[in-house]
Design a protein around this motif. Structure first.
Motif, PDB file in Angstrom:
ATOM      1  N   CYS A   1      -2.475  -5.304   6.400  1.00 13.48           N
ATOM      2  CA  CYS A   1      -2.319  -4.049   7.126  1.00 13.48           C
ATOM      3  C   CYS A   1      -0.851  -3.668   7.008  1.00 13.48           C
ATOM      4  N   GLY A   2      -0.597  -2.386   6.933  1.00  9.13           N
ATOM      5  CA  GLY A   2       0.789  -1.968   6.848  1.00  9.13           C
ATOM      6  C   GLY A   2       0.904  -0.496   6.541  1.00  9.13           C
ATOM      7  N   LEU A   3       2.091  -0.122   6.142  1.00 10.48           N
ATOM      8  CA  LEU A   3       2.443   1.267   5.885  1.00 10.48           C
ATOM      9  C   LEU A   3       2.765   1.445   4.405  1.00 10.48           C
ATOM     10  N   THR A   4       2.231   2.503   3.829  1.00  6.35           N
ATOM     11  CA  THR A   4       2.533   2.828   2.441  1.00  6.35           C
ATOM     12  C   THR A   4       2.685   4.342   2.310  1.00  6.35           C
ATOM     13  N   MET A   5       3.384   4.739   1.277  1.00  9.89           N
ATOM     14  CA  MET A   5       3.451   6.153   0.923  1.00  9.89           C
ATOM     15  C   MET A   5       2.303   6.419  -0.040  1.00  9.89           C
ATOM     16  N   GLN A   6       1.462   7.394   0.289  1.00  8.23           N
ATOM     17  CA  GLN A   6       0.280   7.684  -0.508  1.00  8.23           C
ATOM     18  C   GLN A   6       0.260   9.150  -0.925  1.00  8.23           C
ATOM     19  N   PRO A   7      -0.223   9.414  -2.139  1.00  4.83           N
ATOM     20  CA  PRO A   7      -0.353  10.815  -2.564  1.00  4.83           C
ATOM     21  C   PRO A   7      -1.461  11.503  -1.772  1.00  4.83           C
ATOM     22  N   TRP A   8      -1.186  12.749  -1.388  1.00 11.73           N
ATOM     23  CA  TRP A   8      -2.182  13.558  -0.686  1.00 11.73           C
ATOM     24  C   TRP A   8      -1.896  15.018  -0.973  1.00 11.73           C
ATOM     25  N   ARG A   9      -2.779  15.645  -1.732  1.00 13.90           N
ATOM     26  CA  ARG A   9      -2.701  17.073  -2.017  1.00 13.90           C
ATOM     27  C   ARG A   9      -1.318  17.507  -2.500  1.00 13.90           C
ATOM     28  N   GLY A  10      -0.784  16.799  -3.462  1.00  6.88           N
ATOM     29  CA  GLY A  10       0.469  17.198  -4.079  1.00  6.88           C
ATOM     30  C   GLY A  10       1.727  16.734  -3.376  1.00  6.88           C
ATOM     31  N   SER A  11       1.604  15.959  -2.304  1.00  3.60           N
ATOM     32  CA  SER A  11       2.789  15.419  -1.645  1.00  3.60           C
ATOM     33  C   SER A  11       2.527  13.950  -1.315  1.00  3.60           C
ATOM     34  N   GLU A  12       3.481  13.316  -0.659  1.00  4.93           N
ATOM     35  CA  GLU A  12       3.306  11.941  -0.223  1.00  4.93           C
ATOM     36  C   GLU A  12       3.285  11.896   1.291  1.00  4.93           C
ATOM     37  N   VAL A  13       2.401  11.065   1.836  1.00  9.26           N
ATOM     38  CA  VAL A  13       2.276  10.915   3.284  1.00  9.26           C
ATOM     39  C   VAL A  13       2.385   9.443   3.650  1.00  9.26           C
ATOM     40  N   LEU A  14       2.860   9.183   4.857  1.00 11.38           N
ATOM     41  CA  LEU A  14       2.970   7.819   5.366  1.00 11.38           C
ATOM     42  C   LEU A  14       1.616   7.403   5.930  1.00 11.38           C
ATOM     43  N   GLU A  15       1.060   6.343   5.330  1.00 14.87           N
ATOM     44  CA  GLU A  15      -0.292   5.925   5.698  1.00 14.87           C
ATOM     45  C   GLU A  15      -0.319   4.513   6.264  1.00 14.87           C
ATOM     46  N   ILE A  16      -1.175   4.313   7.269  1.00 16.10           N
ATOM     47  CA  ILE A  16      -1.526   2.976   7.736  1.00 16.10           C
ATOM     48  C   ILE A  16      -2.786   2.571   6.977  1.00 16.10           C
ATOM     49  N   GLY A  17      -2.679   1.499   6.218  1.00 17.34           N
ATOM     50  CA  GLY A  17      -3.826   0.996   5.480  1.00 17.34           C
ATOM     51  C   GLY A  17      -4.206  -0.382   5.979  1.00 17.34           C
ATOM     52  N   TYR A  18      -5.484  -0.747   5.819  1.00 17.04           N
ATOM     53  CA  TYR A  18      -5.942  -2.053   6.272  1.00 17.04           C
ATOM     54  C   TYR A  18      -7.151  -2.493   5.476  1.00 17.04           C
ATOM     55  N   LEU A  19      -7.172  -3.778   5.150  1.00 16.18           N
ATOM     56  CA  LEU A  19      -8.288  -4.445   4.474  1.00 16.18           C
ATOM     57  C   LEU A  19      -8.352  -5.860   5.024  1.00 16.18           C
TER      58      LEU A  19
END
Length: 177
Positions: free
Chosen positions: A76-94
């Protein structure tokens, strides 16, 4: 250690975590939102990508360790992810399938949201979740997020609709002029 909760702590992933990551990323149940389990080389690429993220930003996907067993049970953590032409700060988890439905993902995601708002001073954070991944959507909702928009991502030869769940930092929002 980067973050700690009642039952968990999070730290940077290391090469020695490869076998534990294989248990997660090579499980079809866990990886259904990714169109199936990863090969050995794809697991290594995933781990290498996390290690590169740590060099670029003060965050990434972290190893989630169950305190009472000192066992890696997920990421779990934070990543910069592409979203509709920009980058967003995302919380991801697996998480390892054996640890689903015990509240660990929500506990870890809430700690990551707090880190994003208090340490990184982010104005908002999101979770980007495939439309069929109801369990992850429920984690996002328990983390105070709501659907903001949607987008179709193309991955492994498949068009995959995704929702972007978002929560704003109320402290940052309140302090804006």
């Amino acid at each position: 250690m980067i973050l700690e909760t009642d039952r968990l702590y999070m730290r940077k992933l290391i090469q020695a975590d490869y076998d534990a990551l294989c248990q997660i990323l090579q499980d079809d149940k866990v990886m259904y939102a990714y169109e199936g389990a990863f090969s050995n080389s794809e697991v290594q690429e995933w781990l290498d990508r996390q290690l590169m993220r740590y060099e670029k930003w003060p965050f990434g996907l972290w190893a989630v360790i169950l305190k009472d067993r000192n066992e890696l049970i997920g990421q779990c953590g934070l990543t910069m992810q592409p979203w509709r032409g920009s980058e967003v700060l995302e919380i991801g988890y697996l998480f390892n399938h054996a640890y689903w439905h015990k509240g660990y993902a929500t506990e870890a995601a809430k700690a990551c949201k707090q880190y994003a708002f208090e340490t990184l001073k982010a104005t908002e954070v999101c979770s980007i979740i495939r439309d069929t991944n109801i369990a992850s959507q429920n984690v996002a909702i328990r983390n105070g997020m709501a659907i903001r928009d949607s987008w179709v991502k193309h991955y492994r030869g498949v068009d995959m609709p995704h929702y972007r769940y978002v929560v704003e930092n109320q402290t940052a929002t309140a302090s804006k002029p």
